[in-house]
Design a protein around this motif. Structure first.
Motif, PDB file in Angstrom:
ATOM      1  N   LEU A 152       0.850  -1.185   0.000  1.00 29.48           N
ATOM      2  CA  LEU A 152       0.000   0.000   0.000  1.00 29.48           C
ATOM      3  C   LEU A 152       0.892   1.242   0.000  1.00 29.48           C
ATOM      4  O   LEU A 152       1.952   1.241   0.628  1.00 29.48           O
ATOM      5  N   ASN A 153       0.446   2.273  -0.690  1.00 30.14           N
ATOM      6  CA  ASN A 153       1.183   3.526  -0.625  1.00 30.14           C
ATOM      7  C   ASN A 153       0.849   4.256   0.673  1.00 30.14           C
ATOM      8  O   ASN A 153      -0.014   3.810   1.444  1.00 30.14           O
ATOM      9  N   SER A 154       1.502   5.364   0.916  1.00 27.04           N
ATOM     10  CA  SER A 154       1.343   6.066   2.201  1.00 27.04           C
ATOM     11  C   SER A 154      -0.082   6.567   2.394  1.00 27.04           C
ATOM     12  O   SER A 154      -0.641   6.474   3.502  1.00 27.04           O
ATOM     13  N   ASN A 155      -0.695   7.067   1.346  1.00 30.91           N
ATOM     14  CA  ASN A 155      -2.063   7.552   1.444  1.00 30.91           C
ATOM     15  C   ASN A 155      -3.017   6.422   1.821  1.00 30.91           C
ATOM     16  O   ASN A 155      -3.899   6.581   2.680  1.00 30.91           O
ATOM     17  N   GLU A 156      -2.854   5.264   1.223  1.00 31.68           N
ATOM     18  CA  GLU A 156      -3.721   4.116   1.505  1.00 31.68           C
ATOM     19  C   GLU A 156      -3.500   3.578   2.915  1.00 31.68           C
ATOM     20  O   GLU A 156      -4.447   3.113   3.559  1.00 31.68           O
ATOM     21  N   LYS A 157      -2.268   3.630   3.396  1.00 29.64           N
ATOM     22  CA  LYS A 157      -2.002   3.204   4.777  1.00 29.64           C
ATOM     23  C   LYS A 157      -2.747   4.076   5.775  1.00 29.64           C
ATOM     24  O   LYS A 157      -3.348   3.580   6.745  1.00 29.64           O
ATOM     25  N   ILE A 158      -2.704   5.391   5.544  1.00 23.72           N
ATOM     26  CA  ILE A 158      -3.396   6.314   6.453  1.00 23.72           C
ATOM     27  C   ILE A 158      -4.901   6.092   6.384  1.00 23.72           C
ATOM     28  O   ILE A 158      -5.581   6.039   7.423  1.00 23.72           O
ATOM     29  N   LEU A 159      -5.443   5.945   5.169  1.00 23.52           N
ATOM     30  CA  LEU A 159      -6.881   5.740   5.016  1.00 23.52           C
ATOM     31  C   LEU A 159      -7.325   4.423   5.645  1.00 23.52           C
ATOM     32  O   LEU A 159      -8.412   4.346   6.251  1.00 23.52           O
ATOM     33  N   LEU A 160      -6.512   3.388   5.528  1.00 18.93           N
ATOM     34  CA  LEU A 160      -6.859   2.087   6.112  1.00 18.93           C
ATOM     35  C   LEU A 160      -6.931   2.165   7.631  1.00 18.93           C
ATOM     36  O   LEU A 160      -7.904   1.705   8.246  1.00 18.93           O
ATOM     37  N   LEU A 161      -5.914   2.764   8.242  1.00 20.00           N
ATOM     38  CA  LEU A 161      -5.922   2.901   9.693  1.00 20.00           C
ATOM     39  C   LEU A 161      -7.044   3.831  10.150  1.00 20.00           C
ATOM     40  O   LEU A 161      -7.698   3.579  11.174  1.00 20.00           O
ATOM     41  N   LEU A 162      -7.289   4.888   9.390  1.00 20.15           N
ATOM     42  CA  LEU A 162      -8.358   5.828   9.735  1.00 20.15           C
ATOM     43  C   LEU A 162      -9.724   5.142   9.681  1.00 20.15           C
ATOM     44  O   LEU A 162     -10.567   5.351  10.566  1.00 20.15           O
ATOM     45  N   GLY A 163      -9.960   4.334   8.658  1.00 17.25           N
ATOM     46  CA  GLY A 163     -11.223   3.612   8.554  1.00 17.25           C
ATOM     47  C   GLY A 163     -11.429   2.642   9.701  1.00 17.25           C
ATOM     48  O   GLY A 163     -12.538   2.541  10.252  1.00 17.25           O
ATOM     49  N   CYS A 164     -10.374   1.930  10.086  1.00 16.72           N
ATOM     50  CA  CYS A 164     -10.472   0.994  11.215  1.00 16.72           C
ATOM     51  C   CYS A 164     -10.786   1.728  12.520  1.00 16.72           C
ATOM     52  O   CYS A 164     -11.647   1.305  13.299  1.00 16.72           O
ATOM     53  N   CYS A 165     -10.090   2.835  12.755  1.00 14.69           N
ATOM     54  CA  CYS A 165     -10.298   3.600  13.989  1.00 14.69           C
ATOM     55  C   CYS A 165     -11.710   4.176  14.048  1.00 14.69           C
ATOM     56  O   CYS A 165     -12.364   4.143  15.101  1.00 14.69           O
ATOM     57  N   ARG A 166     -12.190   4.680  12.938  1.00  7.26           N
ATOM     58  CA  ARG A 166     -13.526   5.272  12.927  1.00  7.26           C
ATOM     59  C   ARG A 166     -14.617   4.220  13.077  1.00  7.26           C
ATOM     60  O   ARG A 166     -15.637   4.465  13.719  1.00  7.26           O
ATOM     61  N   PHE A 167     -14.426   3.063  12.490  1.00  4.05           N
ATOM     62  CA  PHE A 167     -15.403   1.988  12.659  1.00  4.05           C
ATOM     63  C   PHE A 167     -15.510   1.597  14.132  1.00  4.05           C
ATOM     64  O   PHE A 167     -16.613   1.504  14.689  1.00  4.05           O
ATOM     65  N   CYS A 168     -14.362   1.361  14.772  1.00  6.66           N
ATOM     66  CA  CYS A 168     -14.356   0.973  16.184  1.00  6.66           C
ATOM     67  C   CYS A 168     -14.869   2.105  17.077  1.00  6.66           C
ATOM     68  O   CYS A 168     -15.592   1.861  18.048  1.00  6.66           O
ATOM     69  N   SER A 169     -14.494   3.340  16.755  1.00 10.95           N
ATOM     70  CA  SER A 169     -14.939   4.484  17.550  1.00 10.95           C
ATOM     71  C   SER A 169     -16.452   4.643  17.494  1.00 10.95           C
ATOM     72  O   SER A 169     -17.113   4.858  18.527  1.00 10.95           O
ATOM     73  N   LEU A 170     -17.042   4.541  16.300  1.00  7.03           N
ATOM     74  CA  LEU A 170     -18.493   4.648  16.163  1.00  7.03           C
ATOM     75  C   LEU A 170     -19.201   3.506  16.878  1.00  7.03           C
ATOM     76  O   LEU A 170     -20.235   3.718  17.542  1.00  7.03           O
ATOM     77  N   PHE A 171     -18.664   2.314  16.772  1.00  9.52           N
ATOM     78  CA  PHE A 171     -19.291   1.154  17.405  1.00  9.52           C
ATOM     79  C   PHE A 171     -19.296   1.289  18.926  1.00  9.52           C
ATOM     80  O   PHE A 171     -20.327   1.099  19.587  1.00  9.52           O
ATOM     81  N   LEU A 172     -18.159   1.645  19.506  1.00  6.51           N
ATOM     82  CA  LEU A 172     -18.065   1.772  20.958  1.00  6.51           C
ATOM     83  C   LEU A 172     -18.853   2.985  21.464  1.00  6.51           C
ATOM     84  O   LEU A 172     -19.482   2.928  22.528  1.00  6.51           O
ATOM     85  N   SER A 173     -18.836   4.085  20.703  1.00 13.68           N
ATOM     86  CA  SER A 173     -19.610   5.258  21.104  1.00 13.68           C
ATOM     87  C   SER A 173     -21.102   4.962  21.083  1.00 13.68           C
ATOM     88  O   SER A 173     -21.850   5.409  21.962  1.00 13.68           O
ATOM     89  N   TRP A 174     -21.534   4.191  20.084  1.00 13.84           N
ATOM     90  CA  TRP A 174     -22.959   3.814  20.023  1.00 13.84           C
ATOM     91  C   TRP A 174     -23.341   2.926  21.199  1.00 13.84           C
ATOM     92  O   TRP A 174     -24.390   3.117  21.817  1.00 13.84           O
ATOM     93  N   ILE A 175     -22.497   1.956  21.522  1.00 13.77           N
ATOM     94  CA  ILE A 175     -22.782   1.083  22.672  1.00 13.77           C
ATOM     95  C   ILE A 175     -22.871   1.903  23.951  1.00 13.77           C
ATOM     96  O   ILE A 175     -23.784   1.716  24.774  1.00 13.77           O
ATOM     97  N   TYR A 176     -21.934   2.827  24.124  1.00 12.11           N
ATOM     98  CA  TYR A 176     -21.925   3.638  25.343  1.00 12.11           C
ATOM     99  C   TYR A 176     -23.178   4.504  25.429  1.00 12.11           C
ATOM    100  O   TYR A 176     -23.819   4.588  26.483  1.00 12.11           O
ATOM    101  N   TYR A 177     -23.538   5.156  24.336  1.00 14.02           N
ATOM    102  CA  TYR A 177     -24.720   6.022  24.349  1.00 14.02           C
ATOM    103  C   TYR A 177     -25.985   5.193  24.546  1.00 14.02           C
ATOM    104  O   TYR A 177     -26.914   5.609  25.261  1.00 14.02           O
TER     105      TYR A 177
END
Length: 310
Positions: free
Chosen positions: A46-71
């Motif tokens: 993966l190029n540098s842009n794709e690495k950042i987007l991949l990690l960003l997508g993973c973090c946002r998926f987990c963040s939304l899931f945990l935030s929804w559970i908490y709320y």
């Protein structure tokens, strides 16, 4: 009682709307992660842009899931959060992924600035040459910082809950004694967001200035209009991100100031945008990437039907 019925109705309505937003955002980020993972398997890299987007997508998926559970638990089943260590774990993991989302987004904005902008400064030229080697270290540093903050918040939330003498409730509804523990959290969190916002605004302004100067140069030299259109599209994408990120930052500050009134109807609009931002920004990133946009158009049935009709 009628009052209790109204509170229950309001809580159910907010949970339903936030659930729709959270699952829509999770679907968008899951799409982003799946497409990049498939590309990773095919290309073996993966190029540098794709690495950042991949990690960003993973973090946002987990963040939304945990935030929804908490709320969801805090609104409908607050007693479950009072059971240790449920609340501490949710708060800690959610903070870890929230901060990962924040700092990885900064890495993306800085990466775009260095990669696209054109300045003759020697330091900037050095960063442009070495940026592909710097990106993995930036991502690693972001995750380490987020992990440290998550562990710190776990310890503080444990002490705060031990000092909570008001009975079951969410993290922010504790007595005055617990506020002494949360003051450093507020300070560090606000400082982190201010630093992040400053980095995003600085990168965006530098990039906009560089693109604007390049656009003026192309007009002066009567260069290809297609190239000018590409630069104008890039400027619009950056401006849209800057506007949404600024609104997100303002709403975050509002939630910090009125954290004790999180159940108030006045905070409803704030939470609506905060849960919509991860999906909204990811859509902007997908539409600004030709490969991701093409894949998205191909898998959406409604779009596919319109294309076939043409």
């Amino acid at each position: 009682s009628p009052q209790q019925s109204n509170v229950t109705s309001y809580g159910a309505t907010t949970v339903a709307i936030i659930t729709l937003e959270a699952f829509a955002g999770m679907w968008i980020n899951a799409f982003l992660v799946c497409v990049l993972c498939i590309a990773w398997v095919k290309k073996k890299s993966l190029n540098s842009n794709e690495k950042i987007l991949l990690l960003l997508g993973c973090c946002r998926f987990c963040s939304l899931f945990l935030s929804w559970i908490y709320y969801f638990l805090a609104t409908l089943y607050p007693d479950y959060l009072y059971v240790q260590p449920t609340q501490q774990l949710l708060v800690s993991f959610r903070s870890f992924f929230n901060y990962s989302d924040l700092w990885v987004s900064d890495c993306l904005c800085v990466f775009y600035c260095i990669k696209i902008a054109n300045f003759r400064n020697s330091c900037f030229i050095y960063l442009k040459v070495k940026i592909d080697k710097i990106v993995p270290w930036l991502l690693l540093g972001s995750e380490i910082f987020s992990l440290v903050f998550g562990i710190l918040l776990y310890d503080i939330s444990y002490k705060a809950q031990c000092n909570n003498s008001t009975g079951p409730g969410n993290l922010w509804k504790v007595n005055i004694k617990a506020d002494e523990h949360f003051f450093p959290v507020y300070f560090v969190t606000v400082l982190g967001f201010v630093t992040s916002f400053t980095a995003v605004v600085s990168s965006a302004l530098l990039l906009l200035f560089s693109l604007w100067r390049h656009k003026c140069r192309m007009q002066t030299n009567s260069m290809n209009s297609l190239s000018m259109d590409a630069h104008i599209k890039a400027m619009k994408s950056i401006l849209s991100f800057l506007v949404t990120y600024s609104i997100n930052f303002i709403f975050f500050i509002v939630t910090m100031i009125y954290s004790r009134n999180r159940g108030s109807p006045k905070m409803f609009i704030v939470y609506i945008f905060l849960y919509a931002f991860p999906g909204l920004h990811s859509i902007i990133l997908i539409l600004s990437n030709p490969k991701l946009e093409k894949t998205l158009v191909r898998i959406l049935p409604c779009v596919k039907c319109k294309v076939c009709m043409k």
